[in-house]
Write a protein that holds these residues in place. Structure first.
Motif, PDB file in Angstrom:
ATOM      1  N   HIS A 254       0.874  -1.175   0.000  1.00 57.81           N
ATOM      2  CA  HIS A 254       0.000   0.000   0.000  1.00 57.81           C
ATOM      3  C   HIS A 254       0.908   1.221   0.000  1.00 57.81           C
ATOM      4  O   HIS A 254       1.666   1.431   0.945  1.00 57.81           O
ATOM      5  CB  HIS A 254      -0.892  -0.043   1.243  1.00 57.81           C
ATOM      6  N   LEU A 255       0.858   2.029  -1.069  1.00 54.75           N
ATOM      7  CA  LEU A 255       1.800   3.126  -1.241  1.00 54.75           C
ATOM      8  C   LEU A 255       1.081   4.456  -1.425  1.00 54.75           C
ATOM      9  O   LEU A 255       0.270   4.608  -2.343  1.00 54.75           O
ATOM     10  CB  LEU A 255       2.685   2.886  -2.469  1.00 54.75           C
ATOM     11  N   GLU A 256       1.383   5.427  -0.563  1.00 50.81           N
ATOM     12  CA  GLU A 256       0.928   6.809  -0.759  1.00 50.81           C
ATOM     13  C   GLU A 256       2.191   7.653  -0.837  1.00 50.81           C
ATOM     14  O   GLU A 256       2.860   7.864   0.170  1.00 50.81           O
ATOM     15  CB  GLU A 256       0.020   7.246   0.387  1.00 50.81           C
ATOM     16  N   LEU A 257       2.493   8.127  -2.044  1.00 49.30           N
ATOM     17  CA  LEU A 257       3.809   8.711  -2.292  1.00 49.30           C
ATOM     18  C   LEU A 257       3.696  10.206  -2.596  1.00 49.30           C
ATOM     19  O   LEU A 257       2.877  10.893  -2.015  1.00 49.30           O
ATOM     20  CB  LEU A 257       4.500   7.931  -3.408  1.00 49.30           C
ATOM     21  N   ALA A 413       0.332  11.938  -9.618  1.00 47.43           N
ATOM     22  CA  ALA A 413      -1.103  11.987  -9.924  1.00 47.43           C
ATOM     23  C   ALA A 413      -1.935  11.805  -8.659  1.00 47.43           C
ATOM     24  O   ALA A 413      -2.814  10.947  -8.600  1.00 47.43           O
ATOM     25  CB  ALA A 413      -1.455  10.923 -10.964  1.00 47.43           C
ATOM     26  N   LEU A 414      -1.651  12.613  -7.648  1.00 47.48           N
ATOM     27  CA  LEU A 414      -2.358  12.463  -6.377  1.00 47.48           C
ATOM     28  C   LEU A 414      -3.580  13.370  -6.284  1.00 47.48           C
ATOM     29  O   LEU A 414      -4.694  12.905  -6.033  1.00 47.48           O
ATOM     30  CB  LEU A 414      -1.401  12.741  -5.211  1.00 47.48           C
ATOM     31  N   PHE A 435      -5.803  12.545 -11.846  1.00 49.27           N
ATOM     32  CA  PHE A 435      -5.381  12.620 -10.451  1.00 49.27           C
ATOM     33  C   PHE A 435      -6.419  11.931  -9.565  1.00 49.27           C
ATOM     34  O   PHE A 435      -7.606  11.896  -9.908  1.00 49.27           O
ATOM     35  CB  PHE A 435      -5.201  14.082 -10.013  1.00 49.27           C
ATOM     36  N   GLY A 436      -5.962  11.408  -8.437  1.00 51.20           N
ATOM     37  CA  GLY A 436      -6.859  10.673  -7.553  1.00 51.20           C
ATOM     38  C   GLY A 436      -7.920  11.523  -6.899  1.00 51.20           C
ATOM     39  O   GLY A 436      -8.932  11.003  -6.427  1.00 51.20           O
ATOM     40  N   CYS A 437      -7.707  12.822  -6.848  1.00 50.81           N
ATOM     41  CA  CYS A 437      -8.693  13.740  -6.287  1.00 50.81           C
ATOM     42  C   CYS A 437      -8.731  14.994  -7.151  1.00 50.81           C
ATOM     43  O   CYS A 437      -7.688  15.497  -7.572  1.00 50.81           O
ATOM     44  CB  CYS A 437      -8.337  14.106  -4.844  1.00 50.81           C
ATOM     45  N   VAL A 438      -9.929  15.485  -7.418  1.00 51.22           N
ATOM     46  CA  VAL A 438     -10.106  16.764  -8.104  1.00 51.22           C
ATOM     47  C   VAL A 438     -11.020  17.631  -7.235  1.00 51.22           C
ATOM     48  O   VAL A 438     -12.181  17.281  -7.014  1.00 51.22           O
ATOM     49  CB  VAL A 438     -10.728  16.597  -9.500  1.00 51.22           C
ATOM     50  N   TRP A 439     -10.490  18.736  -6.739  1.00 49.03           N
ATOM     51  CA  TRP A 439     -11.308  19.703  -6.021  1.00 49.03           C
ATOM     52  C   TRP A 439     -11.775  20.778  -6.993  1.00 49.03           C
ATOM     53  O   TRP A 439     -11.049  21.140  -7.927  1.00 49.03           O
ATOM     54  CB  TRP A 439     -10.498  20.369  -4.905  1.00 49.03           C
ATOM     55  N   GLY A 454      -3.562   8.197  -5.032  1.00 52.10           N
ATOM     56  CA  GLY A 454      -3.326   8.657  -6.385  1.00 52.10           C
ATOM     57  C   GLY A 454      -3.016   7.563  -7.381  1.00 52.10           C
ATOM     58  O   GLY A 454      -3.219   6.368  -7.130  1.00 52.10           O
ATOM     59  N   PHE A 455      -2.516   8.014  -8.520  1.00 54.73           N
ATOM     60  CA  PHE A 455      -2.148   7.156  -9.635  1.00 54.73           C
ATOM     61  C   PHE A 455      -0.675   7.418  -9.984  1.00 54.73           C
ATOM     62  O   PHE A 455       0.003   8.189  -9.325  1.00 54.73           O
ATOM     63  CB  PHE A 455      -3.030   7.455 -10.861  1.00 54.73           C
ATOM     64  N   LYS A 456      -0.222   6.739 -11.028  1.00 60.28           N
ATOM     65  CA  LYS A 456       1.141   6.936 -11.536  1.00 60.28           C
ATOM     66  C   LYS A 456       2.160   6.839 -10.389  1.00 60.28           C
ATOM     67  O   LYS A 456       2.053   5.942  -9.536  1.00 60.28           O
ATOM     68  CB  LYS A 456       1.220   8.264 -12.301  1.00 60.28           C
TER      69      LYS A 456
END
Length: 484
Positions: A254-257, A413-414, A435-439, A454-456
């Motif tokens: 599980h990676l959040e980079l 791509a977070l 991106f994993g989130c768009v505000w 995110g992605f990538k």
């Protein structure tokens, strides 16, 4: 005369322990640049002990009904509130963060997130039981994965620890967590809180363990044979190393980079409101946030006005002492990070223009001025790479197509945001941004119910939400004959 340094220790199987070989490392307060504590520099023997404790505690914790795990997590949340001032003091010393902001912006969401996962423990989901072959009934079991090796970062050491242990424990896993070597104090305090709750409610304290140490300690945890899952929040380089190490025995990862969030500002935006919100979202926590609003793309027709307003906002943004309630952010976390941020500024190309800031401030500690850099091109280093500091870059785009191309034109791509009054445009952009989130017309709010990830090269897996909870479970198919 020197002041004695406070001694932090590992927490293994309900006991606070020094490293087996006695090695330590100094822990520095980034607001002063001075050491205030020592922490264990844990090695293989310490990791072995922590993993053994978590492994031994797993069967009983796994077999608890969800309501019992919920009771533990709710009690932990209550205890966080009761001991909030201790947590605030530890985190402020850990990171040099303004005390008032830790109190208002970190404690409440952490408590809420723990309570969210306490509820998630009782909401296990799967396909309905049914007959998909004549004479047989199939059911789905959702189970914990096992022991989880978790590595937390230094930018939000306390909150990221919550994001890791809360879903893991709720799902029935046991935990060995390592804080960053620069910020162990609040995680050690969390161990004391969780250990006391486990003890009071009659559960093994081996359910939750804390190991202090450096990158080598983290590598030993990830490569250890016991954990079924490795989770890390950190740099892209660290994530790649973890993925490579975990691949040797096919651990779940599980990676959040990292992140390089684009902030796309169209000409119909309320400039004053956008500048106000973007400057806060860019400078909060000294820009040391993977989702920080630090890469602004503004439509060319309003570029000059926007840059002038942003530079003015930067000049009015304050950094400083932890007890100053007027500051927005404190220092960078460590000397290496200060060097990295300075390096980006020193290497700026000739076409770049520093509109505000650009220098270290103060005679001690690792403070850096709120900075705005304009005149940048898409392939500039400072646009492509994560600065992780209070530096907002500005690029000028001509139309929506170019905005999307440049926004997506990085390896991260977070998170991202779009600023416009045009609803149709906002919907098109939210679809196009990778991106994993768009505000939309905001940047950086998070809620426990919604996923973060995110992605990538920003990694994979989700924190928070039911999706984050699911990441700490595995799926088992059970099929039974109806013939008896």
């Amino acid at each position: 005369m020197t002041t004695a340094l406070r001694r932090l220790r590992n927490y293994i199987d309900g006991e606070f322990r020094d490293a087996a070989d006695g090695r330590t490392t100094e822990v520095v307060n980034p607001a002063t640049g001075e050491a205030y504590a020592t922490a264990p520099l844990s090695a293989a023997a310490d990791v072995d002990a922590a993993m053994a404790a978590a492994e031994a505690a797993f069967p009983a914790w796994r077999d608890l009904i969800p309501a019992e795990r919920q009771k533990v997590l709710l009690k932990i949340a209550d205890r966080f509130e009761e001991r909030a001032e201790e947590l605030i003091a530890a985190e402020s010393e850990n990171c040099g963060k303004p005390i008032a902001l830790v109190r208002s912006e970190e404690i409440p969401p952490m408590v809420d997130q723990i309570r969210f996962f306490a509820g998630a423990a009782r909401m296990l989901e799967g396909r309905a039981a049914g007959e998909y072959m004549d004479g047989f009934t199939s059911i789905i079991r959702r189970e914990p994965v096992g022991v989880c090796a978790q590595v937390a970062p230094w930018n939000y050491p306390m909150m990221m620890a919550v994001w890791k242990f809360a879903p893991a424990l709720a799902a029935g896993n046991t935990v060995v967590i390592k804080p960053s070597d620069t910020t162990p104090a609040s995680t050690v305090l969390i161990a004391d809180i969780i250990g006391s709750v486990l003890d009071e409610l009659g559960h093994s304290r081996g359910v939750f363990n804390v190991i202090c140490g450096d990158r080598e300690t983290g590598r030993l945890m990830v490569e250890h044979k016991v954990p079924a899952m490795a989770s890390i929040t950190g740099s892209v380089r660290a994530g790649m190393q973890v993925a490579e190490s975990a691949s040797k025995d096919l651990k779940r990862v599980h990676l959040e980079l990292g992140g390089k969030a684009p902030v796309v500002v169209f000409e119909d935006t309320d400039i004053a409101k956008a500048v106000e919100d973007i400057s806060v979202a860019g400078y909060f926590n000294a820009g040391q946030d993977c989702t920080a609003a630090t890469r602004v793309l503004v439509q060319d027709s309003i570029h000059d006005e926007f840059v002038a307003a942003l530079a003015k906002a930067a000049s009015e943004t304050k950094t400083g002492a932890v007890d100053d309630e007027d500051v927005l952010y404190g220092p960078l976390n460590n000397a290496n990070q200060l060097k990295q941020v300075k390096g980006f500024i020193e290497r700026l190309p000739a076409h770049a223009k520093i509109e505000a800031g650009g220098e270290q401030v103060g005679e001690k500690g690792y403070f850096f001025a709120p900075t705005v850099v304009s005149g940048l091109k898409q392939d500039d280093e400072i646009v492509q790479q994560e600065v992780f500091g209070p530096v907002i870059t500005v690029q000028s785009f001509s139309d929506e197509k170019q905005a999307v191309e440049w926004a997506n034109g990085v390896e991260y791509a977070l998170a991202s945001s779009v600023w416009t009054k045009d609803h149709a445009r906002a919907m098109r952009m939210s679809k196009s941004l990778d991106f994993g989130c768009v505000w939309i017309n905001t940047h950086i709010p998070l809620v426990a119910e919604m996923p973060h990830g995110g992605f990538k090269k920003s990694g994979y897996g989700k924190d928070l939400s039911a999706y984050g909870f699911d990441d700490y479970t595995r799926i088992k198919h059970v099929m039974t004959s109806l013939d008896g």
